[in-house]
Write a protein that holds these residues in place. Structure first.
Motif, PDB file in Angstrom:
ATOM      1  N   ASN A  45      40.691  27.640  36.374  1.00  0.00           N
ATOM      2  CA  ASN A  45      41.357  27.784  37.659  1.00  0.00           C
ATOM      3  C   ASN A  45      40.410  27.587  38.843  1.00  0.00           C
ATOM      4  N   GLU A  46      39.149  27.326  38.588  1.00  0.00           N
ATOM      5  CA  GLU A  46      38.227  27.139  39.704  1.00  0.00           C
ATOM      6  C   GLU A  46      37.539  25.786  39.684  1.00  0.00           C
ATOM      7  N   GLN A  47      37.519  25.122  38.537  1.00  0.00           N
ATOM      8  CA  GLN A  47      36.876  23.819  38.431  1.00  0.00           C
ATOM      9  C   GLN A  47      37.849  22.857  37.762  1.00  0.00           C
ATOM     10  N   GLY A  48      37.740  21.596  38.144  1.00  0.00           N
ATOM     11  CA  GLY A  48      38.618  20.588  37.581  1.00  0.00           C
ATOM     12  C   GLY A  48      38.065  19.981  36.312  1.00  0.00           C
ATOM     13  N   VAL A  49      38.861  19.106  35.738  1.00  0.00           N
ATOM     14  CA  VAL A  49      38.495  18.470  34.474  1.00  0.00           C
ATOM     15  C   VAL A  49      37.223  17.644  34.619  1.00  0.00           C
ATOM     16  N   ASP A  50      37.014  16.996  35.760  1.00  0.00           N
ATOM     17  CA  ASP A  50      35.805  16.185  35.940  1.00  0.00           C
ATOM     18  C   ASP A  50      34.546  17.038  35.922  1.00  0.00           C
ATOM     19  N   GLU A  51      34.599  18.199  36.581  1.00  0.00           N
ATOM     20  CA  GLU A  51      33.438  19.101  36.567  1.00  0.00           C
ATOM     21  C   GLU A  51      33.152  19.590  35.144  1.00  0.00           C
ATOM     22  N   PHE A  52      34.210  19.903  34.399  1.00  0.00           N
ATOM     23  CA  PHE A  52      34.018  20.351  33.025  1.00  0.00           C
ATOM     24  C   PHE A  52      33.464  19.238  32.151  1.00  0.00           C
ATOM     25  N   ARG A  53      33.969  18.030  32.323  1.00  0.00           N
ATOM     26  CA  ARG A  53      33.445  16.904  31.534  1.00  0.00           C
ATOM     27  C   ARG A  53      31.952  16.734  31.782  1.00  0.00           C
ATOM     28  N   GLN A  54      31.568  16.832  33.044  1.00  0.00           N
ATOM     29  CA  GLN A  54      30.155  16.670  33.383  1.00  0.00           C
ATOM     30  C   GLN A  54      29.317  17.791  32.762  1.00  0.00           C
ATOM     31  N   VAL A 105      43.300  22.692  30.368  1.00  0.00           N
ATOM     32  CA  VAL A 105      44.508  23.039  31.113  1.00  0.00           C
ATOM     33  C   VAL A 105      44.088  23.588  32.475  1.00  0.00           C
ATOM     34  N   PRO A 106      44.359  22.832  33.543  1.00  0.00           N
ATOM     35  CA  PRO A 106      44.043  23.349  34.879  1.00  0.00           C
ATOM     36  C   PRO A 106      45.096  24.355  35.328  1.00  0.00           C
ATOM     37  N   MET A 107      44.648  25.404  35.988  1.00  0.00           N
ATOM     38  CA  MET A 107      45.558  26.412  36.539  1.00  0.00           C
ATOM     39  C   MET A 107      45.403  26.412  38.053  1.00  0.00           C
ATOM     40  N   GLN A 108      46.471  26.687  38.737  1.00  0.00           N
ATOM     41  CA  GLN A 108      46.434  26.709  40.199  1.00  0.00           C
ATOM     42  C   GLN A 108      46.197  28.109  40.753  1.00  0.00           C
ATOM     43  N   ASP A 109      46.348  29.115  39.906  1.00  0.00           N
ATOM     44  CA  ASP A 109      46.185  30.488  40.377  1.00  0.00           C
ATOM     45  C   ASP A 109      45.669  31.352  39.230  1.00  0.00           C
ATOM     46  N   TYR A 110      45.763  32.636  39.381  1.00  0.00           N
ATOM     47  CA  TYR A 110      45.240  33.570  38.383  1.00  0.00           C
ATOM     48  C   TYR A 110      46.372  34.317  37.673  1.00  0.00           C
ATOM     49  N   LEU A 112      48.564  35.832  35.176  1.00  0.00           N
ATOM     50  CA  LEU A 112      48.393  36.170  33.772  1.00  0.00           C
ATOM     51  C   LEU A 112      49.536  35.622  32.927  1.00  0.00           C
ATOM     52  N   THR A 113      50.754  35.631  33.452  1.00  0.00           N
ATOM     53  CA  THR A 113      51.888  35.136  32.671  1.00  0.00           C
ATOM     54  C   THR A 113      51.724  33.659  32.324  1.00  0.00           C
ATOM     55  N   MET A 114      51.162  32.865  33.229  1.00  0.00           N
ATOM     56  CA  MET A 114      50.929  31.443  32.947  1.00  0.00           C
ATOM     57  C   MET A 114      49.831  31.273  31.892  1.00  0.00           C
ATOM     58  N   VAL A 115      48.788  32.064  31.995  1.00  0.00           N
ATOM     59  CA  VAL A 115      47.703  32.000  31.017  1.00  0.00           C
ATOM     60  C   VAL A 115      48.244  32.345  29.627  1.00  0.00           C
ATOM     61  N   GLU A 116      49.080  33.369  29.547  1.00  0.00           N
ATOM     62  CA  GLU A 116      49.659  33.769  28.265  1.00  0.00           C
ATOM     63  C   GLU A 116      50.533  32.663  27.690  1.00  0.00           C
ATOM     64  N   LYS A 117      51.296  31.956  28.537  1.00  0.00           N
ATOM     65  CA  LYS A 117      52.124  30.833  28.070  1.00  0.00           C
ATOM     66  C   LYS A 117      51.249  29.718  27.497  1.00  0.00           C
ATOM     67  N   VAL A 118      50.152  29.424  28.176  1.00  0.00           N
ATOM     68  CA  VAL A 118      49.238  28.384  27.695  1.00  0.00           C
ATOM     69  C   VAL A 118      48.645  28.790  26.349  1.00  0.00           C
ATOM     70  N   ILE A 119      48.230  30.037  26.229  1.00  0.00           N
ATOM     71  CA  ILE A 119      47.636  30.507  24.975  1.00  0.00           C
ATOM     72  C   ILE A 119      48.647  30.407  23.836  1.00  0.00           C
ATOM     73  N   ARG A 120      49.868  30.844  24.070  1.00  0.00           N
ATOM     74  CA  ARG A 120      50.894  30.750  23.018  1.00  0.00           C
ATOM     75  C   ARG A 120      51.128  29.301  22.598  1.00  0.00           C
ATOM     76  N   LYS A 121      51.265  28.425  23.578  1.00  0.00           N
ATOM     77  CA  LYS A 121      51.537  27.009  23.293  1.00  0.00           C
ATOM     78  C   LYS A 121      50.404  26.379  22.480  1.00  0.00           C
ATOM     79  N   TYR A 122      49.168  26.540  22.948  1.00  0.00           N
ATOM     80  CA  TYR A 122      48.043  25.891  22.275  1.00  0.00           C
ATOM     81  C   TYR A 122      47.666  26.573  20.965  1.00  0.00           C
TER      82      TYR A 122
END
Length: 173
Positions: A45-54, A105-110, A112-122
């Motif tokens: 939620n603080e860095q984008g995919v490009d920063e992570f790739r680097q 998975v980029p997040m736009q905020d913090y 918790l319900t969205m994070v839990e949805k991502v964890i369940r899905k993946y």
């Protein structure tokens, strides 16, 4: 168990701002876990995919290829020597061998319900470890009780889904 993290557990990887929490989480957890054959999902939620790739490429370059002649500044500005390019190609080849094991998975905020949805899905898709970078309470309040509640919810999620969760968290001060 892999990389010191047990499935069904939450590990808090904490530090002050600018102390390399994300970089060390990649080194200590992400790379060893994908090497073991397990998929990893990075929720950021603080860095984008490009920063992570680097950061992942730089981590592979120094820790798998053992090439130490490139710093973060050179990564950004370029002007690579032939030796630099050869090492970068080696790092890229190493990452190609791990293709499909790192999900981002980029997040736009913090929320918790969205994070839990991502964890369940993946988790259903076979991811065994999650790196949540950076965990903070949804409100701006620097309240240890709220932070503790978020951590407790994620710990229960790790148990429920039988996955390992590593959360980077910033210490105040």
């Amino acid at each position: 168990r892999f990389a010191g993290v047990h499935k069904g557990h939450l590990l808090l990887h904490e530090g002050h701002i600018g102390n390399g929490k994300t970089t060390t989480a990649i080194l200590f957890y992400v790379l060893p876990v994908i090497e073991s054959g397990e998929d990893v999902c990075i929720i950021a939620n603080e860095q984008g995919v490009d920063e992570f790739r680097q950061m992942v490429l730089a981590s592979v370059l120094t820790n798998k290829v053992k090439y130490f002649k490139m710093n973060r500044h050179k990564f950004i500005t370029g002007n690579f020597t032939e030796e630099d390019k050869a090492a970068l190609y080696q790092a890229a080849d190493w990452l190609k061998q791990q293709e499909g094991k790192i999900h981002f998975v980029p997040m736009q905020d913090y929320a918790l319900t969205m994070v839990e949805k991502v964890i369940r899905k993946y988790a259903r898709m076979g991811c065994g470890m999650f790196l949540f970078d950076t965990m903070k309470p949804e409100s701006d309040a620097n309240d240890w009780g709220i932070f503790s509640d978020v951590a407790k919810s994620l710990f229960l999620m790790a148990k429920q889904e039988n996955v390992a969760i590593v959360d980077t968290a910033q210490l105040s001060g």
